[in-house]
Design an enzyme around this catalytic site. Structure first.
Site, short mmCIF file in Angstrom:
data_model
loop_
_atom_site.label_atom_id
_atom_site.label_comp_id
_atom_site.label_asym_id
_atom_site.label_seq_id
_atom_site.Cartn_x
_atom_site.Cartn_y
_atom_site.Cartn_z
N LYS A 222 0.86 -1.19 0.00
CA LYS A 222 0.00 0.00 0.00
C LYS A 222 0.90 1.24 0.00
CE LYS A 222 -3.27 2.62 2.91
NZ LYS A 222 -4.14 2.66 4.09
N ASP A 227 -2.44 10.23 3.32
CA ASP A 227 -3.83 9.85 3.53
C ASP A 227 -4.50 10.91 4.42
OD1 ASP A 227 -6.27 8.67 3.92
OD2 ASP A 227 -5.53 7.01 5.16
N LYS A 234 -9.92 13.12 7.94
CA LYS A 234 -9.43 12.72 9.26
C LYS A 234 -9.41 13.93 10.19
CE LYS A 234 -6.25 8.97 7.96
NZ LYS A 234 -6.88 7.88 8.69
N ASP A 304 -12.05 7.32 3.82
CA ASP A 304 -10.81 7.06 4.56
C ASP A 304 -10.44 5.57 4.55
OD1 ASP A 304 -8.59 7.67 6.01
OD2 ASP A 304 -9.62 7.93 7.93
N GLU A 306 -9.50 3.85 2.15
CA GLU A 306 -9.05 3.94 0.75
C GLU A 306 -8.02 2.88 0.40
OE1 GLU A 306 -7.64 5.55 3.19
OE2 GLU A 306 -5.59 4.99 2.72
N ARG A 308 -7.80 -0.25 1.06
CA ARG A 308 -8.38 -1.51 0.57
C ARG A 308 -8.86 -1.37 -0.87
NH1 ARG A 308 -12.70 -1.75 5.35
NH2 ARG A 308 -10.98 -0.67 6.36
N1 BES Z 1 -4.17 4.63 6.77
C1 BES Z 1 -5.27 4.39 7.60
C2 BES Z 1 -4.98 3.39 8.73
C3 BES Z 1 -3.97 3.78 9.77
C4 BES Z 1 -4.40 4.33 10.96
C5 BES Z 1 -2.64 3.54 9.58
C6 BES Z 1 -3.48 4.65 11.93
C7 BES Z 1 -1.72 3.87 10.55
C8 BES Z 1 -2.14 4.42 11.74
C9 BES Z 1 -6.44 3.85 6.82
O1 BES Z 1 -6.51 4.26 5.50
C10 BES Z 1 -7.69 4.31 7.50
O2 BES Z 1 -7.89 5.47 7.59
N2 BES Z 1 -8.49 3.36 7.97
C11 BES Z 1 -9.66 3.65 8.68
C12 BES Z 1 -10.70 2.64 8.27
C13 BES Z 1 -12.10 2.99 8.70
C14 BES Z 1 -12.59 4.21 7.98
C15 BES Z 1 -12.99 1.80 8.45
C16 BES Z 1 -9.37 3.55 10.17
O3 BES Z 1 -8.55 2.73 10.57
O4 BES Z 1 -9.93 4.33 10.93
ZN ZN Z 2 -4.67 4.80 4.60
ZN ZN Z 3 -7.55 6.15 5.27
#
Ligand code: BES
Ligand code: ZN
Ligand code: ZN
Length: 459
Positions: A222, A227, A234, A304, A306, A308
């Protein structure tokens, strides 16, 4: 850092010593020999680290501490190799010595001092192990440098430049696809994530193809060079550190960088989905329905989630373009939920093949990384159901978020490939804002050491 093997340490130099178990040698300094305890004797130019037993983790951490402590006073030192014939321990020890010298000072006006030379006193032949340790540690540092670098400097086209450089240096094939290709060929999930950014996406495919390869392996990373969360923006505090959302891709670059130099006889396809998840008039939206390359429709309920989407299309690309691979791994900073589940030092291991997951966990012990399985079950997939598309990009419950993200990815595997796949969620250890173990503040290079060992075991 030059590493030299010698018979006997020069007592005039700074010396690092690892004490395994109890000794009364340093009683007068009130040294209790507790695990990871450090003693610095400036007058006699000596650093002592205690460990309770000699294993890969302790050896790597002790060596890291020795280098870090001595570099405050000198630019060279000697160290006695701890008494063992175990090659894994020796390699981790040497990697630790090198990692102790890592500092990310790119954006500092005052640059860090570095160790120039380490002399290792050893009675056994260790030149091969030194070579492996050097290549591995250098690749870990290479990965760390990319992850630590700011998003204004590292965007998808720059990730592609890194890939091209690695290809040129090692004689690999390198294919780079841009946003026009993604759009035209129907990688609509990947393309949509990247749409709002001024930095256009890249799908990167690096190929290490030795003549008599024993296995064929795909490793996907990835590569979200930033992000922001997209329109499902966020909160400010959670956005900071999201430069690290490219850690999976950076690990793939680090791994590829080492394969040729380590003479690993495995055909490896490194695939990177590089994109920037931004807001803008052209941003993809919650409520959009995206069609992935394999024709599956995805209801977007949160922009967010994204990673996946990008990975789903990378999985499709790999399965359509690489024939008869034996294994397919993906590295991704995919979910905050994985960090909640396992803590920030451990990566989550998901998939359908128990043996393959075991192999990852067992191999991680040999590289002093932490991996733990997160189990799929029959109930969780139902949470990804969508009323208007084939699947939803978020689960209807926030519980088990790391696993439902893994299950989402599994929906993009062809049935014949289900048992070849393992998903590695490195969201915790890839980037930690404090020093831990043998890692300095920031990026750790998570995945590089473990995967190099795993590939080596296949060759
Ligand atoms: N890049 C983030 C996940 C992440 C969070 C990586 C903290 C490193 C540290 C990912 O793209 C994300 O934002 N995931 C969301 C998913 C949710 C919207 C289902 C998350 O983990 O909150
Ligand atoms: Zn991410
Ligand atoms: Zn994200």
């Amino acid at each position: 850092m030059e590493i030299k093997v010698i018979d006997k340490l020069n007592p005039k130099n700074w010396i690092g010593e690892v004490v395994v178990g109890k000794t009364n040698k340093y009683d007068k300094y009130n040294f209790k020999c507790e695990n990871e305890e450090l003693l610095v004797l400036i007058e006699s130019r000596k650093v002592v680290v205690a460990i309770d037993k000699l294993d890969c983790d302790n050896a790597k951490i002790a060596a890291y501490k020795i280098t870090k402590a001595i570099k405050k006073y000198a630019d060279s030192f000697g160290v006695k190799l701890p008494k063992t014939k175990n090659k894994d321990i020796i390699q981790n020890f040497i990697e630790g010595l090198i990692l102790g010298d890592y500092e990310f000072d790119k954006y500092k006006s005052t640059k860090a001092n570095h160790i120039k030379k380490v002399e290792i006193a050893s009675s056994i032949k260790i030149s091969d192990i030194i070579h492996k340790a050097q290549i591995t540690a250098q690749s870990i540092c290479f990965t760390r440098d990319i992850v630590n670098s700011m998003p204004d400097e590292i965007y998808p086209a720059v990730m592609a430049q890194y890939a091209k450089k690695i290809a040129k240096e090692n004689g690999y094939e390198c294919k780079i696809y841009d946003e026009k290709y993604l759009k035209k060929e129907g990688y609509n999930a990947f393309y949509s994530v990247a749409k709002a950014s001024v930095h256009t996406p890249r799908l990167i495919h690096l190929i290490h193809k030795p003549k008599k390869a024993k296995k064929r392996v795909v490793i996907i990373g990835k590569g979200l060079t930033y992000d922001s969360g997209g329109l499902s923006l966020k909160p400010a505090d959670f956005m900071v550190t999201m430069k690290s959302d490219k850690a999976g891709a950076s690990a793939v670059l680090g791994i590829m960088n080492a394969l040729k130099k380590l003479n690993i006889d495995v055909e490896v396809h490194g695939i990177i989905g590089a994109a920037e998840n931004m807001i803008g008039a052209d941003a993809y939206k919650p409520d959009d329905i995206l069609v992935a390359k394999n024709g599956k429709t995805i209801e977007v309920r949160n922009t967010d989630a994204e990673g996946r989407l990008v990975l789903a299309d990378c999985l499709c690309y790999a399965q359509e373009n690489i024939k008869d691979f034996d294994y397919i791994f993906d590295f991704a900073t995919l979910t905050g939920a994985c960090v909640v589940a396992l803590g920030e030092y451990t990566s989550g291991v998901m998939g359908f093949n128990e043996e393959l997951k075991d192999l990852v966990v067992k191999t991680s012990h040999k590289s002093a990384e932490l991996y733990a399985p997160l189990p799929f079950n029959r109930y969780l997939p139902k949470l990804l159901k969508s009323s208007i598309a084939d699947i939803c990009n978020i689960a209807s419950s926030r519980y088990g978020g790391a696993i439902t993200a893994g299950l989402f990815l599994s929906e993009f595997l062809q049935p014949a490939n289900k048992d070849k796949w393992v998903h590695l969620d490195i969201a915790g250890p890839a980037f930690v804002e404090k020093e831990w173990g043998y890692n300095s503040h920031g990026a750790s290079g998570a995945g590089v050491g473990m995967m190099l060992r795993l590939l080596e075991s296949l060759s």
